[in-house]
Design a protein around this motif. Structure first.
Motif, PDB file in Angstrom:
ATOM      1  N   ASP A  44     -24.393 -16.893 -21.107  1.00  0.00           N
ATOM      2  CA  ASP A  44     -23.633 -16.820 -19.858  1.00  0.00           C
ATOM      3  C   ASP A  44     -24.564 -16.263 -18.786  1.00  0.00           C
ATOM      4  O   ASP A  44     -24.919 -15.084 -18.805  1.00  0.00           O
ATOM      5  CB  ASP A  44     -22.412 -15.922 -20.047  1.00  0.00           C
ATOM      6  CG  ASP A  44     -21.547 -15.847 -18.785  1.00  0.00           C
ATOM      7  OD1 ASP A  44     -21.941 -16.434 -17.751  1.00  0.00           O
ATOM      8  OD2 ASP A  44     -20.499 -15.188 -18.838  1.00  0.00           O
ATOM      9  N   PHE A  45     -24.956 -17.100 -17.850  1.00  0.00           N
ATOM     10  CA  PHE A  45     -25.899 -16.694 -16.808  1.00  0.00           C
ATOM     11  C   PHE A  45     -25.200 -16.400 -15.486  1.00  0.00           C
ATOM     12  O   PHE A  45     -25.844 -16.408 -14.428  1.00  0.00           O
ATOM     13  CB  PHE A  45     -26.953 -17.791 -16.602  1.00  0.00           C
ATOM     14  CG  PHE A  45     -27.739 -18.108 -17.843  1.00  0.00           C
ATOM     15  CD1 PHE A  45     -28.347 -17.096 -18.563  1.00  0.00           C
ATOM     16  CD2 PHE A  45     -27.871 -19.415 -18.292  1.00  0.00           C
ATOM     17  CE1 PHE A  45     -29.076 -17.373 -19.717  1.00  0.00           C
ATOM     18  CE2 PHE A  45     -28.590 -19.704 -19.437  1.00  0.00           C
ATOM     19  CZ  PHE A  45     -29.203 -18.680 -20.151  1.00  0.00           C
ATOM     20  N   THR A  46     -23.899 -16.131 -15.531  1.00  0.00           N
ATOM     21  CA  THR A  46     -23.138 -15.898 -14.301  1.00  0.00           C
ATOM     22  C   THR A  46     -23.778 -14.827 -13.428  1.00  0.00           C
ATOM     23  O   THR A  46     -23.887 -14.988 -12.208  1.00  0.00           O
ATOM     24  CB  THR A  46     -21.694 -15.498 -14.653  1.00  0.00           C
ATOM     25  OG1 THR A  46     -21.093 -16.541 -15.417  1.00  0.00           O
ATOM     26  CG2 THR A  46     -20.886 -15.270 -13.374  1.00  0.00           C
ATOM     27  N   ASN A  47     -24.189 -13.732 -14.017  1.00  0.00           N
ATOM     28  CA  ASN A  47     -24.715 -12.610 -13.253  1.00  0.00           C
ATOM     29  C   ASN A  47     -26.233 -12.525 -13.266  1.00  0.00           C
ATOM     30  O   ASN A  47     -26.803 -11.475 -12.970  1.00  0.00           O
ATOM     31  CB  ASN A  47     -24.112 -11.301 -13.782  1.00  0.00           C
ATOM     32  CG  ASN A  47     -22.595 -11.268 -13.639  1.00  0.00           C
ATOM     33  OD1 ASN A  47     -22.057 -11.658 -12.607  1.00  0.00           O
ATOM     34  ND2 ASN A  47     -21.919 -10.830 -14.684  1.00  0.00           N
ATOM     35  N   VAL A  48     -26.873 -13.632 -13.623  1.00  0.00           N
ATOM     36  CA  VAL A  48     -28.333 -13.680 -13.637  1.00  0.00           C
ATOM     37  C   VAL A  48     -28.822 -14.332 -12.348  1.00  0.00           C
ATOM     38  O   VAL A  48     -28.313 -15.376 -11.937  1.00  0.00           O
ATOM     39  CB  VAL A  48     -28.847 -14.464 -14.865  1.00  0.00           C
ATOM     40  CG1 VAL A  48     -30.364 -14.515 -14.869  1.00  0.00           C
ATOM     41  CG2 VAL A  48     -28.339 -13.822 -16.147  1.00  0.00           C
ATOM     42  N   SER A  49     -29.800 -13.753 -11.732  1.00  0.00           N
ATOM     43  CA  SER A  49     -30.291 -14.241 -10.439  1.00  0.00           C
ATOM     44  C   SER A  49     -30.864 -15.648 -10.545  1.00  0.00           C
ATOM     45  O   SER A  49     -31.563 -15.985 -11.514  1.00  0.00           O
ATOM     46  CB  SER A  49     -31.374 -13.307  -9.902  1.00  0.00           C
ATOM     47  OG  SER A  49     -30.874 -11.996  -9.737  1.00  0.00           O
ATOM     48  N   VAL A  50     -30.555 -16.474  -9.529  1.00  0.00           N
ATOM     49  CA  VAL A  50     -31.130 -17.813  -9.455  1.00  0.00           C
ATOM     50  C   VAL A  50     -32.651 -17.708  -9.394  1.00  0.00           C
ATOM     51  O   VAL A  50     -33.206 -16.864  -8.689  1.00  0.00           O
ATOM     52  CB  VAL A  50     -30.578 -18.554  -8.217  1.00  0.00           C
ATOM     53  CG1 VAL A  50     -31.316 -19.877  -8.012  1.00  0.00           C
ATOM     54  CG2 VAL A  50     -29.088 -18.788  -8.357  1.00  0.00           C
ATOM     55  N   GLY A  51     -33.323 -18.559 -10.158  1.00  0.00           N
ATOM     56  CA  GLY A  51     -34.774 -18.520 -10.217  1.00  0.00           C
ATOM     57  C   GLY A  51     -35.323 -17.794 -11.427  1.00  0.00           C
ATOM     58  O   GLY A  51     -36.517 -17.881 -11.711  1.00  0.00           O
ATOM     59  N   THR A  52     -34.450 -17.076 -12.133  1.00  0.00           N
ATOM     60  CA  THR A  52     -34.898 -16.365 -13.334  1.00  0.00           C
ATOM     61  C   THR A  52     -35.321 -17.359 -14.413  1.00  0.00           C
ATOM     62  O   THR A  52     -34.655 -18.374 -14.632  1.00  0.00           O
ATOM     63  CB  THR A  52     -33.770 -15.462 -13.878  1.00  0.00           C
ATOM     64  OG1 THR A  52     -33.409 -14.504 -12.880  1.00  0.00           O
ATOM     65  CG2 THR A  52     -34.207 -14.743 -15.143  1.00  0.00           C
ATOM     66  N   GLU A  53     -36.429 -17.084 -15.059  1.00  0.00           N
ATOM     67  CA  GLU A  53     -36.900 -17.897 -16.180  1.00  0.00           C
ATOM     68  C   GLU A  53     -36.780 -17.092 -17.467  1.00  0.00           C
ATOM     69  O   GLU A  53     -37.228 -15.943 -17.537  1.00  0.00           O
ATOM     70  CB  GLU A  53     -38.346 -18.337 -15.963  1.00  0.00           C
ATOM     71  CG  GLU A  53     -38.511 -19.282 -14.777  1.00  0.00           C
ATOM     72  CD  GLU A  53     -39.937 -19.772 -14.614  1.00  0.00           C
ATOM     73  OE1 GLU A  53     -40.813 -19.258 -15.349  1.00  0.00           O
ATOM     74  OE2 GLU A  53     -40.181 -20.649 -13.776  1.00  0.00           O
TER      75      GLU A  53
END
Length: 234
Positions: free
Chosen positions: A1-10
Motif C-alpha cells: 500500500d503506497f498511499t502515504n509514500v511520496s511520489v517518485g520514491t523508488e
C-alpha cells in the motif's frame, strides 16, 4: 500500500537468500546474502501519482472466511527427501591433478535429488516411474512425515490437496517446533528443512492419480517427483 509514500520514491525488492542451495537460517549469521548488485536484485517499484480513487478495502479491515478444521488423521505416512552420488562421473587425483576415473574414483559433480519412502529410519530413494507407494483412500485424512536427509531445504508441493503444516522435528534430537508465523491456514507447498521431519496434514478427497514434488525446477526436472494415487488403483 503506497498511499502515504511520496511520489517518485523508488523501492527495490531484494533477495536476501544465499547464492548457493538454501539450507535454512537467516543472514548474515547462517549464510551470506545474494550479491546485491546482481542476483540480490528482484524488482524495482517506482511510486507514481494516483490515477483514480482507491476503492480497495484496507488489509486490516478485510474479513476472511473461517477455516474448517481438518478431521483427525486416520493414517500417517513416512516419505523421504534424498540425495545420491553420481554413479558414472567419478574422479581421482593423479600427480596433483584431478582426472576422470569412472571405475575407481570418488563421486564428483552435482548430487541427484530423489523422493522416496523411509525404512528403519533411513531414506529409500525412488525414481518417478517406480511403483506408487502413497495410496490414500478417498476421503482419508493423513499426516505425511517428510524426512529430509539432504543438505538443502526443498519446497515440497502436493498436488490436488491443501494441507495444514503441523510441526517440524529434528531427526537427530527429536526436538519439535510449530509452524512458522506465515504457515497458518491451508497450504499446498511447504519448505522441508534439512535434518528435519516436516509434518503436514491433508484430506485426500478427489480420486485419481496425482504427483508430489520439489518445486525447485532443476530438482523436479531430474526425478525429484513421485506419483501418488487416491482410491483403488485396479
Amino acid at each position: 500500500d503506497f498511499t502515504n509514500v511520496s511520489v517518485g520514491t523508488e523501492i527495490i525488492l531484494r533477495n536476501l537468500g544465499p547464492d548457493e542451495p538454501f539450507g535454512g537460517g537467516e543472514p548474515p549469521g547462517d549464510f551470506d546474502s545474494a550479491d546485491p548488485e546482481t542476483t540480490g536484485q528482484v524488482m524495482q517499484l517506482r511510486v507514481v501519482a494516483a490515477s483514480g480513487v482507491d476503492t480497495s478495502t484496507p488489509p486490516n479491515e478485510l474479513v476472511l472466511p473461517a477455516i474448517t478444521p481438518l478431521p483427525v488423521e486416520t493414517n500417517t505416512r513416512q516419505v523421504s527427501l534424498n540425495e545420491e552420488d553420481s554413479q558414472t562421473v567419478r574422479v581421482s587425483e593423479v600427480d596433483g591433478n584431478i582426472v576422470l576415473d569412472c571405475e575407481n574414483g570418488e563421486p564428483f559433480g552435482p548430487r541427484h535429488a530423489l523422493l522416496g519412502t523411509v525404512s528403519g529410519g533411513n531414506g529409500v530413494p525412488l525414481q518417478r516411474d517406480d511403483p506408487i507407494t502413497e495410496n490414500p483412500a478417498p476421503g482419508a485424512t493423513e499426516v505425511w512425515e517428510m524426512y529430509n536427509f539432504t543438505d538443502d531445504a526443498h519446497p515440497i508441493h502436493i498436488h490436488e490437496v491443501e494441507f495444514d503444516v503441523v510441526e517440524r522435528e529434528s531427526i537427530e534430537t527429536g526436538e519439535t517446533r510449530g509452524p512458522e508465523s506465515w504457515e497458518t491456514g491451508r497450504k499446498d507447498t511447504v519448505v522441508a528443512y534439512p535434518g528435519e521431519i516436516t509434518r503436514v496434514k491433508a484430506t485426500y478427497d478427489r480420486p485419481g492419480r496425482f504427483v508430489w514434488h520439489c518445486h525447485i525446477v532443476e530438482h523436479e526436472d531430474h526425478e525429484m517427483m513421485r506419483p501418488y494415487f487416491i482410491g483403488p488403483m485396479s
